[in-house]
Design a protein around this motif. Sequence first.
Motif, PDB file in Angstrom:
ATOM      1  N   THR C  43       0.833  -1.201   0.000  1.00  0.00           N
ATOM      2  CA  THR C  43       0.000   0.000   0.000  1.00  0.00           C
ATOM      3  C   THR C  43       0.867   1.250   0.000  1.00  0.00           C
ATOM      4  OG1 THR C  43      -1.787  -1.140   1.141  1.00  0.00           O
ATOM      5  CG2 THR C  43      -1.751   1.251   1.312  1.00  0.00           C
ATOM      6  N   GLN C  82      -8.804   0.481  -1.113  1.00  0.00           N
ATOM      7  CA  GLN C  82      -9.202  -0.806  -0.539  1.00  0.00           C
ATOM      8  C   GLN C  82     -10.599  -0.729   0.073  1.00  0.00           C
ATOM      9  OE1 GLN C  82      -6.369  -2.533   2.118  1.00  0.00           O
ATOM     10  NE2 GLN C  82      -7.533  -4.416   2.315  1.00  0.00           N
ATOM     11  N   ASP C 158      -5.820  -0.863  -4.875  1.00  0.00           N
ATOM     12  CA  ASP C 158      -5.307  -1.433  -3.631  1.00  0.00           C
ATOM     13  C   ASP C 158      -6.273  -2.509  -3.128  1.00  0.00           C
ATOM     14  OD1 ASP C 158      -4.046  -2.020  -1.325  1.00  0.00           O
ATOM     15  OD2 ASP C 158      -4.143  -0.008  -0.466  1.00  0.00           O
ATOM     16  N   GLU C 159      -5.930  -3.753  -3.340  1.00  0.00           N
ATOM     17  CA  GLU C 159      -6.762  -4.886  -2.919  1.00  0.00           C
ATOM     18  C   GLU C 159      -8.244  -4.617  -3.149  1.00  0.00           C
ATOM     19  OE1 GLU C 159      -5.542  -7.136   0.239  1.00  0.00           O
ATOM     20  OE2 GLU C 159      -3.563  -6.256   0.429  1.00  0.00           O
TER      21      GLU C 159
END
Lengths: 267, 279, 352
Positions: C43, C82, C158-159
């Motif tokens: 991240t 995320q 991000d994820e």
Amino acid sequence: MRRVWVFIISMLIIAWITVPITYTILSSFADLVDYYENVLPRRYTLRYYEEYLRLGVGEALVRSVLVGILTIILSMIIGLPAGYAIGRYVFRGRDSLKLAILFFKVIPIAIMAVPLAVLFIRVGLYDTLIGIALIHTAISLPFVVLTASSVFGSVPRDLEEAGYVFGMSGLQVMLRITLPLAAPGIAATALFAFLISWNEIVAAIILSSFNRTLPAAVMTPYVMGTGGELPDPYKFAATTIMVTPALIFMLYIRRYLIAMWGAAGVR
Amino acid sequence: MPSPLRKHIPYILVAPSLAYLAFFISYPIFYTFSLALFGNPSPMVEVMTSPRLGEVALYTTLIIATVIPAQIVIAIFASLFFLNRFRGRELVLYLFIAPLAINEVAAALIWYTMLSSSGFLNKLLINTGVISAPIYFFGYEFIDRTLLAIFLTEVWRATPIVFIIIYAGMQMISRDYLEAADVFGLNLWQKLRYIILPLIKPYIQTALIIRTLFALQVVGPIFILAGEYVRVLATEVVYWYSMRLNPGVASAWALLIGLVTLLLGGLYIKLLRPSAGAT
Amino acid sequence: MVKIDLEGVSKRFGSVIAVDNVSLSVSSGELFVLLGPSGCGKTTILRIIAGLETPTSGRVYFDGVDVTDMPSGKRGVGMVFQSYAVWPHMKVYDNIALPLRIKKLPQSEIDARVRSAARMLNIENLLERYPFQLSGGEKQRVAVARAIAVEPRVLLMDEPLSNLDALLRVQARAEIKRLQRELKITTIYVTHDQVEAMALADRIAVMNKGRVMQVGTVDEVYNKPLNRFVAHFIGSSMNFVEGTITDRGVDIGFALIPYSSVPDELVGKKVSVGIRPEDIYLEPIQGGVVLKGRVVLIENLASEYIIHIDVSGTLLRAKTKLYPQGEEVRLYIHPSKVHVFDTITENRIHIA
Ligand SMILES: Nc1ncnc2c1ncn2[C@@H]1O[C@H](COP(=O)(O)OP(=O)(O)O)[C@@H](O)[C@H]1O
Ligand SMILES: [Mg+2]
């Protein structure tokens, strides 16, 4: 079984709070003879309120509102930026700053009020609304800063970062994302500042002699009277005037009280 | 956004508040000292040798030492109660904390309505024939009962602050801890004793500090319910400034409040240091 | 589309080194995946590229232009957070439109772009809703739509799928891959899920403790892991056996893995030998080494079996479609599927 207990305790709490308040409000409309004889008055009158207006309580009420509004304006202008900084930035000295503000919160008002009265007499602020608002701002500022910091702090960071990534300036992020999300909490903070001012007594008494706010005016001898005392129902009329708006504000503020008091842990 | 200005932003934002508080706190503190200490005779000396001091100390201690423990206990049980989900919970919760919005003077007058010789309680008891003459709560001869009235008023009015802090702490306790306790067969008392109280200790500490320091400043209920028969530190300040027009002596009393505040605050923090792990 | 270069980028938070001297090169139009366990600094790298974080040292280049000190909003990146970071006080339409309004695009253009992004993600019917009226999967689509509506030079994710349930995740994964192929935006995708990484990536950077362990295509990191960490992290968990290099191959105690050309200086070196369960066969293979073992346990995964086998006191796992007949089994391993790592440095030893 459990439900029975919950019911009983709920009823006790409701009675504990509502009976005294309702009875006070009821008594403020009670006919005088009736009040001294019957538990529940049968005849009602508005004369205490009318008489109060003649005694200048109406003006005290207006003064209280004005001082409250001034307090909101001042404490918001001064306190919100600090609340934002503490809620949003990590910087050296942040924790000590929080502790210092907590300390300001518990400084006895009496200590502040007496010297300020002496100073205010000298600079012409004694017995003025601005003078009282200035000290009420000092009293409510720690609450405003700490509450605002928790309100701003609870706006998720990535919502603001999404703004930066998509090309907003700091000001645009503030106006379009942070403030709209924080608005309900900020409104509660403002109302709370108003309530602090509306309810404050010691400084209001010490910093004024004629132009008193409502609770201070109610405390003056000729209303409370140690000598030529006014009949009780007058006092209840004063109470009703003080309590009603406060209870209504509370309805809105209550969701934020935990942030105001609970989050201010001394740890 | 790495610019040299950016590093200073938080300080710039904080500065007005800090300056404002510093002025309104530090100037008065400084001035209180000089008002209280200097003069002929020194007001502080006057206060320390005055016959009122013993009486003030007694009543101040008495009120704080009875009101605050009662409030803590009530607040703990109320918090446990409000952890339950039930219909109408919002309303009951609002009512319970509503006195927070009511100022000292109004709260005192509300209890005056309840307890005065022609108040709710007496009229109710007389009209139903339980008693024939009113029970007097107020007046010089009935100081004990007046103190009881002050106690009731303070508990009624200021328990919500204690409650809110302790309730916040209790809500932080993960349901899992209590469910684990259920699994291992702890009853309500044991859960309170071994799990809940240790976990909310820091909150109790906060509540104690805040409440004690505010209790030192209460004037309304005392003036209104007891007139001049019961004297505490805070009422002395108002009395000497407003009625006797003597800022020196008023400052000396105010300074005493400040000293007691510092002392008690420090004492609580020392005594109730959260034990390791209980955070 | 741009090419992104990181040059010796490090980031410290106090005493924590979140990113440790990372250099990477992401080609134009590529889907590049940062893969690694939680806390390894993925991240942080993404945020440095987005401009939300300034590196403690090192530089970031977009098409050779140093953007290290350029404010985030000026970089032309689109980002999917995320948590999605869909602004809760705005309708879906306004969420997608706001970044375009900030750019002062004409109203007609904004509307066209919002609708086209919404069409691409199949959320046209959600435009008038508030975020609290959306499911997790729908929010995720809104976040992606918002990011592509700005027509970014770089897309950062991000994820984005970690908050979705398993079935939805597989669908959304395919959709992201299709979208990226269509739009050809240089994309950096962060995940801790190696299956997701392998399904999506043109190239993968495997990270550990703030460092990049290996960069390569899926085949490269799978077939030629550069160190023990990568070998362990990619694919189903590898069997590791201690061994020693001899002049004829690698001696793992119960067998010798033969190699023809062992350099003299390696002889006598202690090594860890890694063999993937799927590279252990129960039927003979050409050029395979034979081991004898006893079946200890069989896990039935419906389509295949994981067989735990005791080979002279060492436990090996084999993944196979064959159900073993009897307790005593013969195992076959091909020397080219054996990974040899230095026991001390944990780096791959190239040997054939
Ligand atoms: N703002 C921050 N302050 C302090 N430490 C941080 C911060 N952001 C990340 N870290 C630390 O840096 C390391 C890498 O974090 P991160 O990049 O979020 O990892 P990942 O995304 O791979 O899980 C972690 O140890 C994390 O605790
Ligand atoms: Mg992460």
